[in-house]
Design an enzyme around this catalytic site. Structure first.
Site, PDB file in Angstrom:
ATOM      1  N   GLU A   1      46.345  -5.826  69.250  1.00 23.73           N
ATOM      2  CA  GLU A   1      45.308  -4.857  69.856  1.00 23.73           C
ATOM      3  C   GLU A   1      45.752  -3.536  70.551  1.00 23.73           C
ATOM      4  OE1 GLU A   1      43.265  -7.982  72.349  1.00 23.73           O
ATOM      5  OE2 GLU A   1      42.436  -8.773  70.578  1.00 23.73           O
TER       6      GLU A   1
ATOM      7  N   ASN B   1      29.782  -9.271  78.493  1.00 28.96           N
ATOM      8  CA  ASN B   1      30.467 -10.073  79.345  1.00 28.96           C
ATOM      9  C   ASN B   1      31.606  -9.097  80.010  1.00 28.96           C
ATOM     10  OD1 ASN B   1      32.105  -9.932  77.376  1.00 28.96           O
ATOM     11  ND2 ASN B   1      32.339 -12.165  77.168  1.00 28.96           N
TER      12      ASN B   1
ATOM     13  N   HIS C   1      37.216  -7.515  78.130  1.00 26.99           N
ATOM     14  CA  HIS C   1      38.024  -8.208  76.886  1.00 26.99           C
ATOM     15  C   HIS C   1      39.347  -8.254  77.512  1.00 26.99           C
ATOM     16  CE1 HIS C   1      39.982  -8.877  73.327  1.00 26.99           C
ATOM     17  NE2 HIS C   1      40.743  -8.092  73.559  1.00 26.99           N
TER      18      HIS C   1
ATOM     19  N   TYR D   1      37.674  -6.116  65.819  1.00 30.18           N
ATOM     20  CA  TYR D   1      37.390  -7.452  65.924  1.00 30.18           C
ATOM     21  C   TYR D   1      37.401  -8.212  64.502  1.00 30.18           C
ATOM     22  CZ  TYR D   1      35.659  -7.414  70.574  1.00 30.18           C
ATOM     23  OH  TYR D   1      35.572  -7.453  72.167  1.00 30.18           O
TER      24      TYR D   1
ATOM     25  N   LYS E   1      34.161  -3.007  78.817  1.00 31.13           N
ATOM     26  CA  LYS E   1      33.081  -3.197  77.873  1.00 31.13           C
ATOM     27  C   LYS E   1      32.023  -2.049  78.144  1.00 31.13           C
ATOM     28  CE  LYS E   1      34.147  -7.576  75.565  1.00 31.13           C
ATOM     29  NZ  LYS E   1      33.620  -8.906  75.214  1.00 31.13           N
TER      30      LYS E   1
HETATM   31  P1  ATP Z   1      37.180 -11.544  74.535  1.00 30.45           P
HETATM   32  O1  ATP Z   1      37.966 -11.618  72.958  1.00 30.45           O
HETATM   33  O2  ATP Z   1      36.219 -10.475  74.615  1.00 30.45           O
HETATM   34  O3  ATP Z   1      38.242 -11.139  75.761  1.00 30.45           O
HETATM   35  P2  ATP Z   1      36.849 -14.249  74.636  1.00 30.45           P
HETATM   36  O4  ATP Z   1      38.247 -14.317  74.124  1.00 30.45           O
HETATM   37  O5  ATP Z   1      36.635 -14.726  75.832  1.00 30.45           O
HETATM   38  O6  ATP Z   1      36.532 -12.755  75.024  1.00 30.45           O
HETATM   39  P3  ATP Z   1      35.922 -14.612  71.899  1.00 30.45           P
HETATM   40  O7  ATP Z   1      35.726 -16.062  71.553  1.00 30.45           O
HETATM   41  O8  ATP Z   1      37.144 -13.830  71.163  1.00 30.45           O
HETATM   42  O9  ATP Z   1      35.795 -14.285  73.572  1.00 30.45           O
HETATM   43  O10 ATP Z   1      34.535 -13.685  71.523  1.00 30.45           O
HETATM   44  C1  ATP Z   1      34.847 -12.452  71.507  1.00 30.45           C
HETATM   45  C2  ATP Z   1      33.593 -11.537  72.219  1.00 30.45           C
HETATM   46  O11 ATP Z   1      32.378 -12.155  71.313  1.00 30.45           O
HETATM   47  C3  ATP Z   1      33.249 -12.224  73.535  1.00 30.45           C
HETATM   48  O12 ATP Z   1      33.868 -11.731  74.684  1.00 30.45           O
HETATM   49  C4  ATP Z   1      31.711 -12.049  73.481  1.00 30.45           C
HETATM   50  O13 ATP Z   1      31.439 -10.629  73.903  1.00 30.45           O
HETATM   51  C5  ATP Z   1      31.414 -12.151  72.148  1.00 30.45           C
HETATM   52  N1  ATP Z   1      30.860 -13.723  72.004  1.00 30.45           N
HETATM   53  C6  ATP Z   1      31.719 -14.741  71.730  1.00 30.45           C
HETATM   54  N2  ATP Z   1      30.783 -15.832  71.699  1.00 30.45           N
HETATM   55  C7  ATP Z   1      29.633 -15.483  71.530  1.00 30.45           C
HETATM   56  C8  ATP Z   1      28.319 -16.051  71.139  1.00 30.45           C
HETATM   57  N3  ATP Z   1      28.286 -17.467  71.119  1.00 30.45           N
HETATM   58  N4  ATP Z   1      27.372 -15.278  71.361  1.00 30.45           N
HETATM   59  C9  ATP Z   1      27.272 -14.031  71.371  1.00 30.45           C
HETATM   60  N5  ATP Z   1      28.519 -13.064  71.717  1.00 30.45           N
HETATM   61  C10 ATP Z   1      29.721 -14.027  71.879  1.00 30.45           C
HETATM   62 MG    MG Z   2      39.074 -13.134  72.408  1.00 28.57          MG
END
Ligand code: ATP
Ligand code: MG
Length: 138
Positions: free
Chosen positions: A126, A112, A115, A49, A9
């Site tokens: 994706e 974080n 992804h 997204y 990211k």
């Molecule tokens: P990713 O999809 O990025 O691999 P993930 O599957 O662990 O991560 P998701 O639940 O799909 O998490 O959320 C997608 C992304 O949205 C997260 O990686 C993070 O960057 C952001 N995100 C998720 N939850 C929150 C939250 N509560 N507040 C802010 N940002 C969030």
């Molecule tokens: Mg995810």
């Protein structure tokens, strides 16, 4: 054989963590079969997204993902979706297990670093969002 999409990211690229992340992928036998750097527009991030459109963090997340360059990769191997998610660690870095990418490098629940796709169907969507079949090594 399974494939998954990995993204380093904008926070990871900006902080100079491309090498660290790629090194962890290689050390953990997560085979890279495609890779490029790109800078998403806001609409491109929104399309990527789209499943999160109704979430409260959608606006902020798509702003963040279009705020700087990212590195997108396709990883291939047996059970690679789950193996890569294990290496990433929990979405919330505070809950991420020791030795995971997010435990080591993430600073924020949103920023974080990486992804990873969460299922075969999302992986397929994706991967095709960023790569055509001639860009994936076989
Ligand atoms: P990713 O999809 O990025 O691999 P993930 O599957 O662990 O991560 P998701 O639940 O799909 O998490 O959320 C997608 C992304 O949205 C997260 O990686 C993070 O960057 C952001 N995100 C998720 N939850 C929150 C939250 N509560 N507040 C802010 N940002 C969030
Ligand atoms: Mg995810």
């Amino acid at each position: 054989m399974e494939r998954t999409l990995s993204i380093i990211k904008p926070d990871g690229v900006h902080r100079g963590l491309i090498g660290e992340v790629v090194n962890m992928l290689e050390q953990n036998d997560l085979n890279i079969v495609a890779m490029k750097m790109l800078y998403m527009t806001k609409p491109q991030a929104e399309g990527f997204y789209a499943v999160h459109r109704e979430r409260p963090f959608f606006e902020s997340l798509t702003d963040f993902m279009s705020s700087g360059p990212v590195v997108v990769m396709v990883l291939e191997g047996e059970n690679v979706i789950a193996r890569y998610r294990d290496l990433m660690g929990a979405t919330n870095y505070k809950e991420a297990a020791d030795g995971t990418i997010r435990q080591k490098f993430a600073t924020d629940i949103e920023k974080n670093v990486v992804h990873g796709s969460d299922a075969p169907e999302t992986a397929s969507f994706e991967i095709s969002y960023f790569f055509n079949r001639f860009e994936i090594i076989r």
